[in-house]
Design a protein around this motif. Structure first.
Motif, PDB file in Angstrom:
ATOM      1  N   UNK A  90       9.033 -21.191   2.256  1.00  0.00           N
ATOM      2  CA  UNK A  90       9.802 -20.721   1.514  1.00  0.00           C
ATOM      3  C   UNK A  90      11.135 -20.358   2.907  1.00  0.00           C
ATOM      4  N   UNK A  91      10.829 -19.833   3.523  1.00  0.00           N
ATOM      5  CA  UNK A  91      11.526 -18.956   4.976  1.00  0.00           C
ATOM      6  C   UNK A  91      12.210 -19.716   5.931  1.00  0.00           C
ATOM      7  N   UNK A  92      10.872 -21.589   5.475  1.00  0.00           N
ATOM      8  CA  UNK A  92      11.238 -22.232   6.794  1.00  0.00           C
ATOM      9  C   UNK A  92      12.830 -22.727   6.463  1.00  0.00           C
ATOM     10  N   UNK A  93      13.469 -23.226   5.844  1.00  0.00           N
ATOM     11  CA  UNK A  93      14.812 -23.283   4.532  1.00  0.00           C
ATOM     12  C   UNK A  93      15.729 -22.561   5.586  1.00  0.00           C
ATOM     13  N   UNK A  94      15.672 -21.034   5.774  1.00  0.00           N
ATOM     14  CA  UNK A  94      16.351 -20.884   6.471  1.00  0.00           C
ATOM     15  C   UNK A  94      16.619 -20.701   8.318  1.00  0.00           C
ATOM     16  N   UNK A  95      14.885 -20.759   7.956  1.00  0.00           N
ATOM     17  CA  UNK A  95      14.748 -21.201  10.034  1.00  0.00           C
ATOM     18  C   UNK A  95      15.300 -22.893  10.269  1.00  0.00           C
ATOM     19  N   UNK A  96      15.163 -24.000  10.225  1.00  0.00           N
ATOM     20  CA  UNK A  96      15.660 -24.564   9.804  1.00  0.00           C
ATOM     21  C   UNK A  96      17.240 -24.942  11.104  1.00  0.00           C
ATOM     22  N   UNK A  97      17.879 -24.508  10.187  1.00  0.00           N
ATOM     23  CA  UNK A  97      20.102 -24.696  10.624  1.00  0.00           C
ATOM     24  C   UNK A  97      19.834 -24.315  11.607  1.00  0.00           C
ATOM     25  N   UNK A  98      18.969 -22.849  12.235  1.00  0.00           N
ATOM     26  CA  UNK A  98      18.847 -21.980  13.777  1.00  0.00           C
ATOM     27  C   UNK A  98      18.440 -23.100  14.708  1.00  0.00           C
ATOM     28  N   UNK A 183      14.239 -13.563  -2.193  1.00  0.00           N
ATOM     29  CA  UNK A 183      14.379 -12.285  -1.662  1.00  0.00           C
ATOM     30  C   UNK A 183      12.230 -12.263  -1.543  1.00  0.00           C
ATOM     31  N   UNK A 184      11.463 -14.159  -1.989  1.00  0.00           N
ATOM     32  CA  UNK A 184       9.971 -14.077  -2.150  1.00  0.00           C
ATOM     33  C   UNK A 184       9.887 -14.523  -0.424  1.00  0.00           C
ATOM     34  N   UNK A 185      11.003 -14.798   0.101  1.00  0.00           N
ATOM     35  CA  UNK A 185      10.686 -15.091   1.587  1.00  0.00           C
ATOM     36  C   UNK A 185       9.882 -13.497   2.258  1.00  0.00           C
ATOM     37  N   UNK A 186       9.792 -12.915   1.760  1.00  0.00           N
ATOM     38  CA  UNK A 186       8.643 -11.777   2.484  1.00  0.00           C
ATOM     39  C   UNK A 186       8.651 -10.698   1.189  1.00  0.00           C
ATOM     40  N   UNK A 187       7.473 -11.804   1.002  1.00  0.00           N
ATOM     41  CA  UNK A 187       7.091 -11.218  -0.709  1.00  0.00           C
ATOM     42  C   UNK A 187       6.462  -9.652  -0.581  1.00  0.00           C
TER      43      UNK A 187
END
Length: 397
Positions: A90-98, A183-187
């Motif tokens: 789920x955190x990959x969606x936050x990393x992809x734009x970087x 917030x489940x990106x860091x469960x």
């Protein structure tokens, strides 16, 4: 503790702010080619997220440890330096734009946007506390803030999601649930949250959080492949090993588990104590919230217990403590909680001392643990949690 009056508090905050800002300026000014004077890349942990973004753009698998190491070292390589990636898909969606940006523009954008979101979340609690301290001064002075900035970590984002969500539960339950789901990106920091939501009967928040978390999981699976989740489970096993055997560094971690390992306790004893602390914190939070309405006090208690409930917590994660500290300061100034009507507007001395220690400790926790083998942060967090618990129980709904 009468010496710690309002003028001195403001004076100490200004001193902390000057030191924090000077440290960051010095670190950047003495760097060469983005490498600081200690030989580390600026935003040391951010290289992991940025590398992951580039791997996603190239359709590579960031959970392939060897591939992630190789991709990271194409940009930055020094002996013994590697920042692993253990976050869920789920955190990959936050990393992809970087992955579409060069390293330093991406780092600047990440710190600015997550920092702004964190400040927006803190503003809600700060306005209600009525401490009279400017928000900018509080942000600049808190020692955990420059640790997040210099590491380029996710702590601003995760703390902001949990802190803002906890504040919005009574007024905007659906939006609060969305924030909790994100917030489940860091469960590991949400272990206590379901207990409080169930105990207080916040069903709309629970439903919204569940839908958001599921949607985030499905979206990440659709974008990066369902196998990303099975690959993450393998990476999680590596993360567990890295944590348990000190590959991350016990001195950098702030949990009771890490403190005991640093002091030479066995793995079994360390895990047993951590388990007892986690269960004890969960039981106390559940008891305080059982069949009660959601209040800022219960929200503060949940957030104060969050870093105690997990063995994997570092000093930059301490930015989450600003929420319970603000609530505690507000209740003390208002003469609520344990102070009683005869001592309105006053803290007990040990409460004031504990609040001061919780604020200042992130500046000292890592150096003391790394160089003197003296872990202090877990004890400070336990003391803060107990003070917040007593006031949360004693404060009317």
């Amino acid at each position: 503790m009468d010496w710690l009056n309002a003028p001195r508090v403001v004076g100490y905050l200004r001193l902390f702010a000057v030191l924090n800002i000077a440290m960051i300026v010095w670190l950047v000014a003495t760097s060469h080619g983005g490498i600081d004077i200690n030989g580390y890349l600026l935003g040391s942990d951010f290289i992991s997220f940025w590398t992951t973004g580039h791997m996603l753009v190239d359709h590579a698998n960031p959970y392939d440890g060897a591939a992630h190491i190789l991709a990271q070292r194409r940009y930055y390589s020094t002996e013994g330096a590697y920042t692993a990636f253990y976050y869920p898909p789920s955190f990959l969606l936050f990393c992809w734009p970087l992955g579409w940006l060069a390293y330093f523009p991406a780092l600047g954008l990440w710190v600015a946007t997550t920092g702004a979101f964190y400040i927006a979340a803190v503003r809600r609690w700060w306005a209600d506390a009525g401490t009279g301290v400017p928000l900018w001064l509080l942000f600049a002075a808190f020692p955990a803030v420059p640790i997040v900035v210099t590491h380029g970590q996710t702590a601003f984002l995760v703390a902001g999601l949990l802190g803002l969500g906890a504040w919005l539960v009574p007024a905007r339950p659906q939006l609060a649930g969305v924030l909790f789901g994100l917030a489940t990106i860091k469960p590991q920091f949400g272990l206590l949250l379901p207990l409080v939501l169930l105990a207080t009967g916040e069903w709309r928040v629970i439903a919204s959080a569940a839908v958001t978390a599921l949607a985030l999981a499905l979206l990440s699976a659709g974008a990066f492949g369902a196998e990303a989740w099975t690959d993450w489970l393998g990476a999680s096993e590596r993360a567990q090993t890295a944590m348990a055997y000190g590959q991350i560094g016990y001195g950098k971690m702030m949990s009771p588990f890490a403190a005991l390992r640093l002091l030479g306790a066995s793995m079994t004893v360390s895990y047993a104590v951590q388990g007892a602390v986690s269960l004890g914190v969960a039981a106390l939070v559940l008891k305080a919230s059982w069949r009660k309405a959601w209040t800022p006090g219960l929200a503060a208690l949940m957030l104060a217990g969050a870093p105690l409930a997990t063995p994997y917590v570092l000093d930059y994660d301490m930015v989450i403590l600003v929420f319970p500290m603000l609530w505690l300061a507000g209740t003390g100034l208002a003469g609520q909680g344990l102070a009683g009507p005869g001592r309105a507007g006053r803290f007990r001395d040990w409460e004031r001392a504990a609040l001061f220690m919780a604020f200042a400790a992130p500046a000292l926790a890592r150096p003391l643990a790394l160089y003197l083998h003296v872990p202090i942060m877990s004890l400070v967090m336990l003391l803060l949690f107990e003070i917040v618990r007593r006031r949360a129980v004693a404060t009317p709904d």
